[in-house]
Motif scaffolding. Structure first.
Motif, PDB file in Angstrom:
ATOM      1  N   VAL A   1       0.839  -1.202   0.000  1.00  0.00           N
ATOM      2  CA  VAL A   1       0.000   0.000   0.000  1.00  0.00           C
ATOM      3  C   VAL A   1       0.876   1.255   0.000  1.00  0.00           C
ATOM      4  O   VAL A   1       0.651   2.196  -0.776  1.00  0.00           O
ATOM      5  N   ALA A   2       1.912   1.253   0.844  1.00  0.00           N
ATOM      6  CA  ALA A   2       2.770   2.440   0.946  1.00  0.00           C
ATOM      7  C   ALA A   2       3.450   2.742  -0.381  1.00  0.00           C
ATOM      8  O   ALA A   2       3.501   3.893  -0.830  1.00  0.00           O
ATOM      9  N   TYR A   3       3.975   1.713  -1.060  1.00  0.00           N
ATOM     10  CA  TYR A   3       4.661   1.957  -2.335  1.00  0.00           C
ATOM     11  C   TYR A   3       3.669   2.310  -3.442  1.00  0.00           C
ATOM     12  O   TYR A   3       3.998   3.086  -4.338  1.00  0.00           O
ATOM     13  N   ALA A   4       2.470   1.753  -3.406  1.00  0.00           N
ATOM     14  CA  ALA A   4       1.472   2.144  -4.412  1.00  0.00           C
ATOM     15  C   ALA A   4       1.206   3.641  -4.312  1.00  0.00           C
ATOM     16  O   ALA A   4       1.148   4.351  -5.324  1.00  0.00           O
ATOM     17  N   VAL A   5       1.076   4.131  -3.069  1.00  0.00           N
ATOM     18  CA  VAL A   5       0.854   5.570  -2.866  1.00  0.00           C
ATOM     19  C   VAL A   5       2.097   6.363  -3.281  1.00  0.00           C
ATOM     20  O   VAL A   5       2.008   7.374  -3.991  1.00  0.00           O
ATOM     21  N   ALA A   6       3.275   5.881  -2.866  1.00  0.00           N
ATOM     22  CA  ALA A   6       4.521   6.629  -3.112  1.00  0.00           C
ATOM     23  C   ALA A   6       4.907   6.660  -4.581  1.00  0.00           C
ATOM     24  O   ALA A   6       5.610   7.568  -5.015  1.00  0.00           O
ATOM     25  N   HIS A   7       4.467   5.670  -5.360  1.00  0.00           N
ATOM     26  CA  HIS A   7       4.867   5.627  -6.777  1.00  0.00           C
ATOM     27  C   HIS A   7       3.799   6.177  -7.714  1.00  0.00           C
ATOM     28  O   HIS A   7       4.068   6.316  -8.903  1.00  0.00           O
ATOM     29  N   SER A   8       2.620   6.462  -7.211  1.00  0.00           N
ATOM     30  CA  SER A   8       1.551   6.947  -8.098  1.00  0.00           C
ATOM     31  C   SER A   8       1.909   8.311  -8.676  1.00  0.00           C
ATOM     32  O   SER A   8       2.030   9.298  -7.945  1.00  0.00           O
ATOM     33  N   PRO A   9       2.073   8.423  -9.994  1.00  0.00           N
ATOM     34  CA  PRO A   9       2.362   9.734 -10.579  1.00  0.00           C
ATOM     35  C   PRO A   9       1.241  10.732 -10.314  1.00  0.00           C
ATOM     36  O   PRO A   9       1.495  11.932 -10.229  1.00  0.00           O
TER      37      PRO A   9
END
Lengths: 405, 405
Positions: free
Chosen positions: B298-306
Motif C-alpha cells: 500500500v505504501a509503495y502504491a501511494v509513493a509511486h503513483s504519478p
C-alpha cells in the motif's frame, strides 16, 4: 498532443443499439456529459470491471446486474461517484430509477457508469433533469457524439468500427472508449462500450469480452494508476439475420472474434495515443519469457519507469535505463548474459551489454520518431507479451498538477 | 530544491578510517570524482548490494570479496560501469589492482564502487592516474570532502554522525550517502558508507547493516527505479578501547545499534530530501496491516503513483487519488469500509469515504507544507510500515530528460 490519433473513423451504426447525448452541466455548463445507450430487447451483454478495491458505486451496481436482461446503459462524466460510500450507492440507484420510470423498464435492466472527479457527491438531480433530452436524442447513428459525450481529460474522441460478411449478411462491430490518465486497466479501461448486431449467447460473450480486454485494455498503461471506475461493456443485439453464436467455434465465431479484437485494440490504443501529455506512442514487446507473467513484469517495469519515460520524452536512446528496469523487474534467476534489447530494428544491447554494432546515431534516429518499439529478448522460453504506453512529459505534470481527478 | 536539507552536520572522524579525494576528470574536468577509503588493519566490514539482476561490474566484485579482510574502498563517480559485460569486470579488477600495487595490500582486500552513467566503458586510465593524489589526501577528518566526492545529480552532500559513551569510552558512528534519482533501493541505496570505531564481529556487523538498511535505505523511493549500483557498507575499525561485540545483546550492542540506525536513517532520508526535482518530503505510514508486506504494498502504491506525486507537487489535497492507489495496491480481500486516511493530523477519509468533518481548507493547509505525512489505517491487524518519498515536479522531468544516467 495526441500521437497518431486523427478524427474519428466512420463508426457504422449497430442495428438494435441506439445512443442519446445530453448536457447536464455536472462540471461545466453546456458540456455533453450524459449518455444513454439503449439495447434492443433480447440483447445479451457482458462486461469486465476494475479490480480496484475502492471501486465506484456505479461499478458495484453494474456488477450485480450484469448477466440479467439489460436494456439501458447510463453514463455521466464530470463526477466518478467513487469514494462516496452509502450516499454514492443511493445516488447511483436513484439515477437508474429515474431512467426506469421514464422508460418503463425494470430498474435492474439499467447499468450505471460514472467517470470524473473522485470523492465528490454525485449531482443526481442534474442527471435526472437531463434524461428526457438524452432519451429524445436516441438514434443508431449517434456513436460519434457519444464518443464526445464520455470524454473527460481526453483531447479527442475515440472509436473504431469493423464490418464482415457471413452468409451474405453484414455484421457490424462498433465501439468507443474514453480515458487519458489514471490508466492501468486491470480487467477493463476507464470506459469502453462495444456493440455488435450478431446474436451471441451470454457465456460466449462474457468469454469474448474478457479475452479481448486482456489483449487490449489490459495491456495499456499511462501512469500505472488503476482507476476506481474502469468498465468495458460488450453488447450483442442479435439483429443480424444469422444464427446465435452459442459456442466458441465455427466460422462466424472466428470472424466475430477477429472484428471484436480489432475494435478493442483500436479503441484501447487510442487511449494511449491520447495519454495525458503524451508525445510518444510506445510499444513494449517482451519475447523469450519462461511464462507470460514474467514477460508482463518486465514490460510493465519498463513502461512505468519514470526514467525511461522521461528519456522517451527527450528522444534520448538511454538504453542503460532500459537494462536497469529489466534487471529490477523481479524475474527469478534472470541470466542477463542472454538478454538482447532492440529499439525499433536497432540492436542496442546484445547478451546483456552494449551491442558491438550499436552507434548512438542509430538509437537517436529511432527515438526521434513519434512511434517507438522497444523489444526485449529474454532468452528463457517461448512466451511473449506486448503492452503499449506513453512518455512522461512536462505536460503530464502540468495537467495532473492542475486537474482534480 | 532540496527539502529540509542544510549544510552538512559535524561529521566526527572515526579512528582507524581515513578518506582521500581526487579529481580524475571522468565526466567533467576538475570535479572530485575518485574517493579512496582506508580501513585500519583488523577492521570488519559488512554490506548489502542491489537486487537488480543487471548489477554493475564493481557490485559483482564487491560481493565476492565481502567477508574477507578488506582494507580499501575505491569509489568513482561519473561512470557506473554497469551494462559493460566482461570488459567492465576487467576494468573494475584493473582499477583495484592498481590500488593494490600502490599500497602493497592484496587485490581482494579492495572493494570497488562506481556510480554515474550506465553502459559507457570505464575510463580506467583516468582513475589509475588519480590514485596517488587520493592516497596522499587520506585522513580521518575528510568525511565532508568525501561526501562531495561521491555526488552525481545530488545538489547537496549528505552525511550524519553520532557519538555515545560506553564505560567512559567515546564511540563514533559516521556515514555519508549519495543518490537523487534511480532510487528505490532494494537491500541498499545508491551508495552509502558508514563507519564506526567499535570492534564488531563480522556476523554481527552483517546483521546490523541488513537490519539498518531495511529500516532506512530500503524504505525510501524517489522514482521506483532500483539502481544497478546500489551498495551500502558498514565498517567497524575496532579502534575504540572496548571489548569486541560478538553477539546481538548487551548494552554496548544496544547503544551501537541505536547510533547506527540513526545515522542510516539520516543519510537515507537525506537522499529523499535531495530527490530529483523534489519540493516535498513525504512520509507514508501504513498502520493496521495484516502483515508487513501488505503495508509496504500500500505504501509503495501511494509513493509511486504519478497522480499522487503531481498532486503533492501542486499542494492539492486530492484524497481520491490516495484512495484509488490503496485500492489497486493488490491487498487481498481489502474491506474498504474499514479504512481511514489522514493528511498530517487531518482525517480526510473515514471508513472508506470522505470524512464528515473534513474541509478542503484543512487539507490544503497540510498540503501547503514542505514536509507532509500521509497515514493510512487499514484496520486489518497490527502491522505497520513507514516509507519516505518525494513529489513529481516539472524539475524532475527536466533533469531526467536532459541528464544521461
Amino acid at each position: 498532443m495526441a500521437v497518431g490519433l486523427g478524427p474519428l473513423p466512420t463508426l457504422h451504426p449497430v442495428p438494435g443499439f441506439e445512443l442519446g447525448i445530453a448536457s447536464a452541466g455536472i462540471k461545466r455548463v453546456g458540456r455533453k456529459d450524459v449518455v444513454v445507450m439503449r439495447c434492443a430487447e433480447g440483447s445479451t451483454i457482458a462486461g469486465v470491471t476494475t479490480t480496484n478495491a475502492f471501486c465506484a458505486a456505479p461499478v458495484l451496481i453494474t456488477r450485480e446486474r450484469l448477466g440479467g436482461a439489460v436494456r439501458y446503459l447510463l453514463t455521466n462524466t464530470g463526477n466518478a461517484n467513487a469514494g462516496t460510500g452509502a450516499d454514492g450507492l443511493a445516488n447511483a440507484r436513484r439515477s437508474c430509477a429515474a431512467l426506469a420510470a421514464l422508460t418503463g423498464v425494470a430498474e435492474d435492466a439499467i447499468l450505471p457508469f460514472s467517470t470524473g472527479v473522485i470523492g465528490e457527491p454525485l449531482p443526481v438531480e442534474k442527471i435526472e433533469a437531463a434524461l428526457p433530452a438524452a432519451l429524445a436524442d436516441l438514434k443508431e447513428d449517434n456513436w460519434a457524439l457519444a464518443a464526445e459525450g464520455i470524454m473527460t481529460t481526453d483531447t479527442l474522441p475515440k472509436g473504431a468500427s469493423r464490418q464482415f460478411q457471413h452468409d451474405g449478411v453484414t455484421v457490424t462491430v462498433t465501439g468507443i472508449s474514453k480515458g487519458a490518465g489514471m490508466i492501468r486497466p486491470n480487467m477493463a479501461t476507464m470506459l469502453g462500450y462495444i456493440a455488435t448486431d450478431a446474436k451471441v449467447a451470454q457465456p460466449v460473450l462474457q468469454d469474448l469480452v474478457r479475452d479481448a480486454a486482456n489483449k487490449s485494455f489490459n495491456r495499456i498503461t499511462i501512469d500505472g494508476d488503476t482507476s476506481t471506475n474502469d468498465c468495458c461493456m460488450l453488447i450483442a443485439t442479435g439483429r443480424a439475420a444469422l444464427p446465435e453464436v452459442t459456442e466458441k467455434a465455427g466460422e462466424l465465431y472466428a470472424q466475430l472474434k477477429q472484428a471484436v479484437f480489432e475494435v478493442f485494440m483500436e479503441v484501447a490504443q487510442a487511449i494511449v495515443r491520447d495519454g495525458e501529455g503524451a508525445t510518444k506512442f510506445v510499444t513494449v514487446q517482451v519475447n523469450g519469457g519462461g511464462n507470460h507473467q514474467e514477460c508482463l513484469d518486465v514490460a510493465y517495469a519498463v513502461a512505468h519507469s519514470p526514467l525511461i519515460k522521461t528519456a522517451l520524452f527527450a528522444s534520448d536512446p538511454n538504453w542503460g535505463r532500459i537494462l536497469a528496469a529489466v534487471g529490477y523487474a523481479g524475474v527469478a534467476n534472470l541470466d542477463v548474459s542472454l538478454i538482447d534489447v532492440f529499439l525499433g530494428d536497432v540492436c542496442i544491447a546484445r547478451q546483456g551489454g552494449r551491442a558491438a554494432t550499436y552507434t548512438e546515431e542509430q538509437g537517436a534516429a529511432v527515438m526521434a520518431r513519434e512511434e517507438i518499439a522497444i523489444r526485449i529478448e529474454l532468452g528463457r522460453g517461448d512466451c511473449s507479451e506486448t503492452i503499449w504506453t506513453t512518455d512522461l512529459s512536462h505536460e503530464y505534470v502540468r495537467i495532473n498538477a492542475e486537474y482534480r481527478s
